[in-house]
Design a protein around this motif. Structure first.
Motif, PDB file in Angstrom:
ATOM      1  N   GLU A 117      -4.117  -2.928  -4.366  1.00 33.08           N
ATOM      2  CA  GLU A 117      -2.882  -3.228  -3.643  1.00 33.08           C
ATOM      3  C   GLU A 117      -3.128  -4.314  -2.608  1.00 33.08           C
ATOM      4  O   GLU A 117      -4.243  -4.794  -2.439  1.00 33.08           O
ATOM      5  CB  GLU A 117      -2.347  -1.970  -2.973  1.00 33.08           C
ATOM      6  N   GLY A 118      -2.050  -4.677  -1.946  1.00 30.11           N
ATOM      7  CA  GLY A 118      -2.178  -5.613  -0.820  1.00 30.11           C
ATOM      8  C   GLY A 118      -2.409  -7.057  -1.228  1.00 30.11           C
ATOM      9  O   GLY A 118      -2.027  -7.494  -2.316  1.00 30.11           O
ATOM     10  N   ALA A 119      -3.087  -7.761  -0.315  1.00 35.92           N
ATOM     11  CA  ALA A 119      -3.205  -9.222  -0.422  1.00 35.92           C
ATOM     12  C   ALA A 119      -3.813  -9.686  -1.737  1.00 35.92           C
ATOM     13  O   ALA A 119      -3.309 -10.604  -2.373  1.00 35.92           O
ATOM     14  CB  ALA A 119      -4.020  -9.751   0.748  1.00 35.92           C
ATOM     15  N   ILE A 120      -4.906  -9.033  -2.162  1.00 33.93           N
ATOM     16  CA  ILE A 120      -5.571  -9.516  -3.366  1.00 33.93           C
ATOM     17  C   ILE A 120      -4.688  -9.332  -4.585  1.00 33.93           C
ATOM     18  O   ILE A 120      -4.536 -10.231  -5.408  1.00 33.93           O
ATOM     19  CB  ILE A 120      -6.910  -8.791  -3.572  1.00 33.93           C
ATOM     20  N   LYS A 121      -4.077  -8.164  -4.663  1.00 33.92           N
ATOM     21  CA  LYS A 121      -3.231  -7.905  -5.819  1.00 33.92           C
ATOM     22  C   LYS A 121      -2.076  -8.908  -5.848  1.00 33.92           C
ATOM     23  O   LYS A 121      -1.756  -9.481  -6.886  1.00 33.92           O
ATOM     24  CB  LYS A 121      -2.699  -6.477  -5.759  1.00 33.92           C
ATOM     25  N   ARG A 122      -1.484  -9.125  -4.678  1.00 33.03           N
ATOM     26  CA  ARG A 122      -0.355 -10.053  -4.607  1.00 33.03           C
ATOM     27  C   ARG A 122      -0.785 -11.452  -5.040  1.00 33.03           C
ATOM     28  O   ARG A 122      -0.105 -12.138  -5.779  1.00 33.03           O
ATOM     29  CB  ARG A 122       0.199 -10.071  -3.181  1.00 33.03           C
ATOM     30  N   ARG A 123      -1.954 -11.847  -4.549  1.00 36.09           N
ATOM     31  CA  ARG A 123      -2.461 -13.182  -4.876  1.00 36.09           C
ATOM     32  C   ARG A 123      -2.654 -13.332  -6.384  1.00 36.09           C
ATOM     33  O   ARG A 123      -2.248 -14.315  -6.986  1.00 36.09           O
ATOM     34  CB  ARG A 123      -3.800 -13.378  -4.172  1.00 36.09           C
ATOM     35  N   ILE A 124      -3.294 -12.330  -6.971  1.00 39.91           N
ATOM     36  CA  ILE A 124      -3.547 -12.397  -8.412  1.00 39.91           C
ATOM     37  C   ILE A 124      -2.233 -12.482  -9.179  1.00 39.91           C
ATOM     38  O   ILE A 124      -2.089 -13.262 -10.124  1.00 39.91           O
ATOM     39  CB  ILE A 124      -4.373 -11.164  -8.858  1.00 39.91           C
ATOM     40  N   MET A 125      -1.255 -11.705  -8.716  1.00 41.13           N
ATOM     41  CA  MET A 125       0.030 -11.720  -9.413  1.00 41.13           C
ATOM     42  C   MET A 125       0.777 -13.022  -9.170  1.00 41.13           C
ATOM     43  O   MET A 125       1.416 -13.557 -10.070  1.00 41.13           O
ATOM     44  CB  MET A 125       0.876 -10.527  -8.978  1.00 41.13           C
TER      45      MET A 125
END
Lengths: 799, 74
Positions: free
Chosen positions: B21-29
């Motif tokens: 979750e959070g920043a990394i997941k958002r970035r990947i998406m």
């Protein structure tokens, strides 16, 4: 009616050609600065031929998420400043991902035009984009352009102005019905929000965006029910649902608009990449490129230019195009051979060399080669040694002085087009107007020397920046990060940290400035803090001095200095990444590897100049000021002004005397060493000036090496500190960086001196125990357990 | 379950779910790795990490630690 000013925001992904488009649209009419509070560069410019239209160049971003500085400043600008229009540039060869940002921009309720860039490349690849259809689906004008060739860019800008004037907004992406229902419910809860921003705020609330909740003064509990319902239904978190929906919308929109030939053939870029990031070739190619950058900018072209500025423009002068230099050298060699290298002088020098007087051998060598420049250098260094030893029995100064003051010394002007250096010109000018000695010395030794110290770096830096701009814009920089990431991550650095460190071997200032290419803030700060540990060009004279004076010119001293620098970087990286200051948000390394392309000359030169100019402006003032202060400190004392003042009698010397106790535990607690260290803050090579070879007599090798280690690792010169401050853009971080560097330098020198003293049988127990404790402390900091916050909590179980 | 990390070079896989979750997941998406998208694993960096993948027609580099949270199927 008064003319209304229009602001058009230029938005787009990194590598979409945004900078090229911005430069083409605004020409030289640009204002570069920083966004308030962050190191993100802010650029604006007037549209060519339309002085009433201002173009605001937003940072290159992939999304308007709240997670990176660039994205936050962009969205704050779009929401708060509410520009009249958005010109969204998208890379036509990479439409899907580029349009993702477009869907977010559309929600801001600002009139928008989409410019599909690289139209020529798309055609060449045989792909087709149906612009009209795309325009209909997106609900805003879409124009096909080529920023590089300048095709249709004018039309795109004019269209953006037109829609801005009309207030014609784009269509917003439609999501899944359940999401739409939730967004509507959230929208009803919004009060005091402009109608055109309602959609954007609803979406942000749905994503539970902290920064927006804070802005609206809302608590997440008030909206949680609405969101969780959809989350359960779609089995994902709300942020991901929106992201998914956006891409779904894009896929739907592109159906029928975009036809890819899909030949499966490798493009030229793919072919290059196969070689450049090849498993076996990648590292050799990387080192070759780095060597080339180093060789050209630091050891050859850059140094030659820097020498010309230092010795020519800010020195005695230089021959135009070098015409006449050889003739002059020959004449001078002849003159020296006839008047200075007399039998008497030779005999004295030979005797001195035989008696083992320091430096006599150097003078001897210069005489036997008949090289006047080498003689001047050696004599300047060691001449006084010959005067002082054996009651002046070996002295040659009388002969030298007489010969050099004679009328018939060859004059530069007689051998070619001689351009006198700035100090010479100024000195003559000041003399001719009958200027007071004190003012003259201030101008020449304080101000001109200060300006020279700044400008001396500039040529070398411009060459370096040229390379940087090229590596960045051709796409290789991203590959460097790709290739080196694994190694550097271990030290809390980034794959891109290699470049700043490499450049730092020439000069720390451009090295620190090169850290800009590192997107991740944590990695960038770490790089800034550690780059100056590596010996820069100005530290080499200090190394040479210690090596010559105390280690019989052993090359091991220089080698060990580089190892010391590297070790300091690695140790600092490992220690610092475990500290609270560097912990915190995990650093995602999800990086686009853009297609290789040949950059334009204009863009590269512009980038080079922007960096160079910003250095001149910012660091220039600091160096100039400190140069004046140090000059005044060394020439004024309780007895007033005296150009020939002895160091011990000046205020600077008194200051050194007052602080010298600090360095006593490191083995060099004397006035000169203290003053030299302070002078090193102005420019590292100044250390040598204060601290002639002769002052090392009586100093042990150990103390000398400890002095060297301290001066290599402690706070860099003011120019570099200025660069640190500028790149950190935070007083707290600047002080932290400098404090850390000084502390590390002190501890390392302390360990070297105290433990070394014990090993050579002269140390004291107390110091040794403290040093041992320091070693244990460092080792503990290195190996102490640490949980990398990069790791994500949920990991798919294998099998 | 298979993650992008376990995928061999030259294989094309489909994203099933993103964990974390959070920043990394958002970035990947944000970069286009979303449910249902096809990913082609192109190569591994010379030092063994990160990996280079092709997604939505462009090249992306992802660390193995991050690739681990991308659940995929053939």
């Amino acid at each position: 009616m008064a003319e209304k000013k229009l602001t058009i925001a230029l938005a787009g992904n990194p590598n979409s050609g945004k900078t090229t488009l911005f430069n083409a649209l605004t020409g030289s009419n640009q204002f570069v600065g920083n966004w308030p509070g962050v190191t993100v560069e802010k650029k604006e410019g007037r549209l060519k031929g339309r002085s009433d239209v201002m173009i605001e160049d937003l940072p290159g971003i992939y999304s308007l998420s709240p997670y990176t500085m660039e994205e936050v400043v962009s969205r704050n600008f779009l929401i708060d400043e509410h520009p009249d229009g958005i010109l969204n540039i998208v890379d036509g060869t990479n439409l899907e991902r580029n349009l993702y940002l477009t869907t977010q921009l559309a929600e801001l309720g600002i009139p928008m035009v989409v410019a599909v860039n690289m139209a020529d490349l798309i055609e060449k690849a045989g792909d087709k984009i149906n612009i009209e259809k795309l325009s209909k689906t997106l609900g805003c004008p879409v124009i096909s352009i080529s920023a590089l060739k300048g095709t249709a860019i004018r039309a795109a800008a004019e269209k953006a102005v037109e829609v801005a004037e009309k207030g014609q907004t784009a269509k917003m992406a439609e999501f899944h019905p359940s999401v739409e229902t939730a967004l509507k419910a959230l929208g009803d809860k919004l009060t005091g929000v402009p109608e055109n921003l309602k959609r954007w705020y609803s979406v942000k609330l749905f994503e539970r965006d902290d920064k927006v909740l804070e802005r609206l003064n809302m608590d997440v509990s008030a909206i949680n029910d609405i969101i969780s319902k959809v989350e359960t239904e779609m089995d994902d978190d709300s942020e991901s649902i929106i992201t998914n929906e956006r891409y779904e919308f894009i896929s739907r929109s592109l159906e029928g608009c975009y036809r890819k030939k899909g030949s499966g053939e490798l493009s030229a870029s793919d072919k290059i990449d196969q070689v450049v990031t090849n498993r076996w070739l990648a590292l050799p190619i990387f080192f070759l490129v780095m060597w080339l950058v180093y060789y050209v900018s630091i050891s050859t072209v850059g140094t030659a230019c820097t020498d010309w500025v230092n010795e020519g423009v800010f020195g005695d002068g230089f021959y135009l195009f070098g015409n006449g230099r050889d003739a002059y050298t020959e004449a001078m060699n002849d003159y020296y051979a006839a008047n200075i290298f007399t039998d008497e002088v030779k005999a004295n020098v030979d005797q001195a060399a035989a008696a083992g007087i320091t430096g006599a051998e150097d003078i001897q060598a210069a005489i036997s080669e008949g090289d006047y420049e080498a003689f001047d250098e050696a004599y300047g260094f060691y001449g006084s040694e010959l005067d002082e030893k054996a009651d002046g029995a070996y002295s040659i100064s009388e002969t030298v002085d007489t010969a050099l003051e004679a009328e018939d010394v060859p004059a530069n002007e007689d051998y070619g087009k001689w351009v006198p250096g700035l100090p010479v010109v100024l000195e003559n000018l000041l003399d001719s107007v009958g200027c007071a000695e004190i003012v003259k010395r201030l101008v020449l030794d304080g101000i001109v020397a200060g300006i020279g110290a700044v400008l001396g770096f500039v040529p070398q830096m411009l060459v370096l920046f040229l390379f940087l701009a090229f590596l960045e814009s051709c796409g290789y920089m991203a590959r460097i990060a790709f290739v080196m990431d694994r190694l550097f991550r271990k030290f809390g650095l980034s794959g891109k940290s290699f470049i700043p460190i490499l450049i730092g071997t020439g000069c720390g200032v451009p090295g620190i400035m090169a850290s800009r290419t590192i997107e991740n803030e944590r990695d960038r700060r770490m790089t800034i803090m550690t780059t100056t540990f590596i010996p820069c060009g100005a530290k080499l004279p200090i190394i040479a001095l210690i090596a010559t004076a105390l280690f019989r010119g052993s090359s091991l001293v220089a080698t060990s200095a580089y190892f010391l620098g590297l070790a300091a970087i690695i140790i600092s990286g490992i220690i610092l990444k475990k500290t609270k200051m560097f912990a915190g948000e995990p650093a995602p390394f999800v990086m686009e590897l853009p297609a290789y392309h040949w950059p334009t000359v204009g863009n590269i030169l512009r980038s080079m100049w922007e960096r160079g100019w910003s250095f001149i402006k910012k660091a220039g003032t600091i160096i100039l000021l400190s140069s004046i202060v140090i000059w005044a400190g060394s020439k004024f004392g309780p007895s007033g002004f005296n150009a020939e003042l002895e160091l011990e009698e000046s205020y600077l010397g008194m200051f050194g005397d007052a602080v010298k106790w600090i360095f006593a535990p490191l083995g060099f607690g004397n006035v000169k060493a203290a003053v030299a260290t302070i002078m090193g803050l102005v420019a590292k090579e100044e250390v040598v000036g204060v601290f002639g070879v002769l002052d090392f007599e009586g100093l042990t090798q150990l103390a000398g090496y400890s002095f060297l280690a301290f001066n290599l690792l402690c706070a860099p010169c003011f120019a570099a500190i200025g660069a640190i401050k500028r790149e950190m853009n935070s007083a707290k971080w600047t002080w932290f960086a400098i404090g850390y560097q000084c502390a590390l330098a002190y501890v390392v020198s302390f360990i070297i001196y105290q433990i070394g003293s014990v090993l050579t049988g002269s140390g004291n127990l107390f110091g040794a125990v403290l040093a041992l404790l320091a070693v244990i402390g460092i080792v503990w900091l290195l190996i102490r357990p640490y949980k990398e916050s990069v790791k994500l909590e949920t990991v798919i179980s294998k099998g | 379950m298979k993650s992008l990390r376990d995928t061999v070079i030259g294989e094309t896989v489909k994203v099933v779910k993103l964990h974390g979750e959070g920043a990394i997941k958002r970035r990947i998406m944000d970069m286009g790795i979303t449910k249902g998208v096809e990913i082609y694993v192109r190569k591994v960096a010379p030092l063994g990490d990160p990996i280079e993948v092709t997604v939505r027609g462009y090249e992306l580099s992802v660390r193995k630690a991050d690739a681990e949270m991308i659940e995929v199927c053939n």
